[in-house]
Motif scaffolding. Sequence first.
Motif, PDB file in Angstrom:
ATOM      1  N   ALA A  15       5.319  -2.485   8.250  1.00  0.00           N
ATOM      2  CA  ALA A  15       5.886  -1.838   7.067  1.00  0.00           C
ATOM      3  C   ALA A  15       7.388  -1.621   7.184  1.00  0.00           C
ATOM      4  O   ALA A  15       7.897  -1.257   8.248  1.00  0.00           O
ATOM      5  N   THR A  32       1.976  -2.243   4.285  1.00  0.00           N
ATOM      6  CA  THR A  32       0.672  -1.829   4.781  1.00  0.00           C
ATOM      7  C   THR A  32       0.788  -1.731   6.295  1.00  0.00           C
ATOM      8  O   THR A  32       1.010  -2.750   6.956  1.00  0.00           O
ATOM      9  N   ALA A  50       8.520  -0.748   1.707  1.00  0.00           N
ATOM     10  CA  ALA A  50       7.082  -0.527   1.544  1.00  0.00           C
ATOM     11  C   ALA A  50       6.307  -1.389   2.536  1.00  0.00           C
ATOM     12  O   ALA A  50       6.865  -2.228   3.237  1.00  0.00           O
ATOM     13  N   GLU A  99       0.797  -1.234   0.000  1.00  0.00           N
ATOM     14  CA  GLU A  99       0.000   0.000   0.000  1.00  0.00           C
ATOM     15  C   GLU A  99       0.827   1.281   0.000  1.00  0.00           C
ATOM     16  O   GLU A  99       0.542   2.208  -0.744  1.00  0.00           O
ATOM     17  N   ARG A 100       1.865   1.358   0.832  1.00  0.00           N
ATOM     18  CA  ARG A 100       2.634   2.597   0.965  1.00  0.00           C
ATOM     19  C   ARG A 100       4.122   2.354   0.730  1.00  0.00           C
ATOM     20  O   ARG A 100       4.699   1.429   1.283  1.00  0.00           O
ATOM     21  N   VAL A 101       4.715   3.200  -0.087  1.00  0.00           N
ATOM     22  CA  VAL A 101       6.166   3.176  -0.288  1.00  0.00           C
ATOM     23  C   VAL A 101       6.786   4.189   0.674  1.00  0.00           C
ATOM     24  O   VAL A 101       6.468   5.375   0.627  1.00  0.00           O
ATOM     25  N   GLN A 102       7.669   3.724   1.543  1.00  0.00           N
ATOM     26  CA  GLN A 102       8.221   4.567   2.610  1.00  0.00           C
ATOM     27  C   GLN A 102       9.662   4.977   2.382  1.00  0.00           C
ATOM     28  O   GLN A 102      10.118   5.973   2.939  1.00  0.00           O
TER      29      GLN A 102
END
Length: 291
Positions: free
Chosen positions: A84, A51, A49, A31-34
């Motif tokens: 994540a 969730t 990355a 869901e999210r690229v950090q």
Amino acid sequence: VLLWDLRTVADGGAGQTALPQLLGRMPNLPERVQGLAFSADGQQLAVAAGTPGLIGEAAVFAVGSAGEGAAAAQLTSLGLADDAFLSVAFSADGKRLTAAAADQSVRLYEAASGVQQSERTDHADWVQAVALSADGTRLVTASRDATAKVIDLASGQLQTTFSKHGEPVTAVCWLDNELVATGGADGQVRFWKADSGEEVRSIKGFAESIEGLCLLADGRLAVADRSGTVRLHAVADGKRLRTIPTGGGAATSLAVSADGRLLAVGSLDGSISLIRLDADAAEPLRWLAAP
């Protein structure tokens, strides 16, 4: 992940206003690229990355020279975590890759094969940033538990803990093989001796939490905070050399180009700002990083 071509910007001089070209999108991530990190040769792009609270994935894209064929870049998953992944970093020689996660773990991989070499849980909270020393012998980690730690990779031993921030440590980088810089939610940048944990100096006066640190080749340190401003400081004495408003939202990430001419700033409003380090009077080039 979106890959942009900066070659026209880099070649266009201080007055360049053309926006970078979008080369392609790299999908199939959580869901999210950090976090993102290029290998020194530009052939690989590591991604952190996940969730939040569910799953994390560290992965590597083989992007090729200058990102050609990015849309079809091969994805190699390095593995999963219970939360994540937040940060990734290559060693200077490109042989090792490290990834840090919100499940308190830090993992070390062989970059060529993707084989995991070790996993550590030295922190009591999220590990928010990680960096390998230039000689590849030590690892520094920064955590929401208000500490940063240095690990000797040969022995696998925890070498030093930095604990003076008193608030979450959000950014970290090596200044040389013996000196570490950390930034925290206390709005300070601190320099430490990696061997002893002695604090050498601190840089104060930031309006918000420090979110990004980037060592430049000419003895300067770039610092980004959530005020949306980037400051350049001399590593030798901590003196402020330049203050650069990006015009974007809270600045959360920094990266310098391989030739040292461009500094990229990522902001929470979805914009990217490019700062020309060889032209003090030039305004940052800013665009919305959307496909």
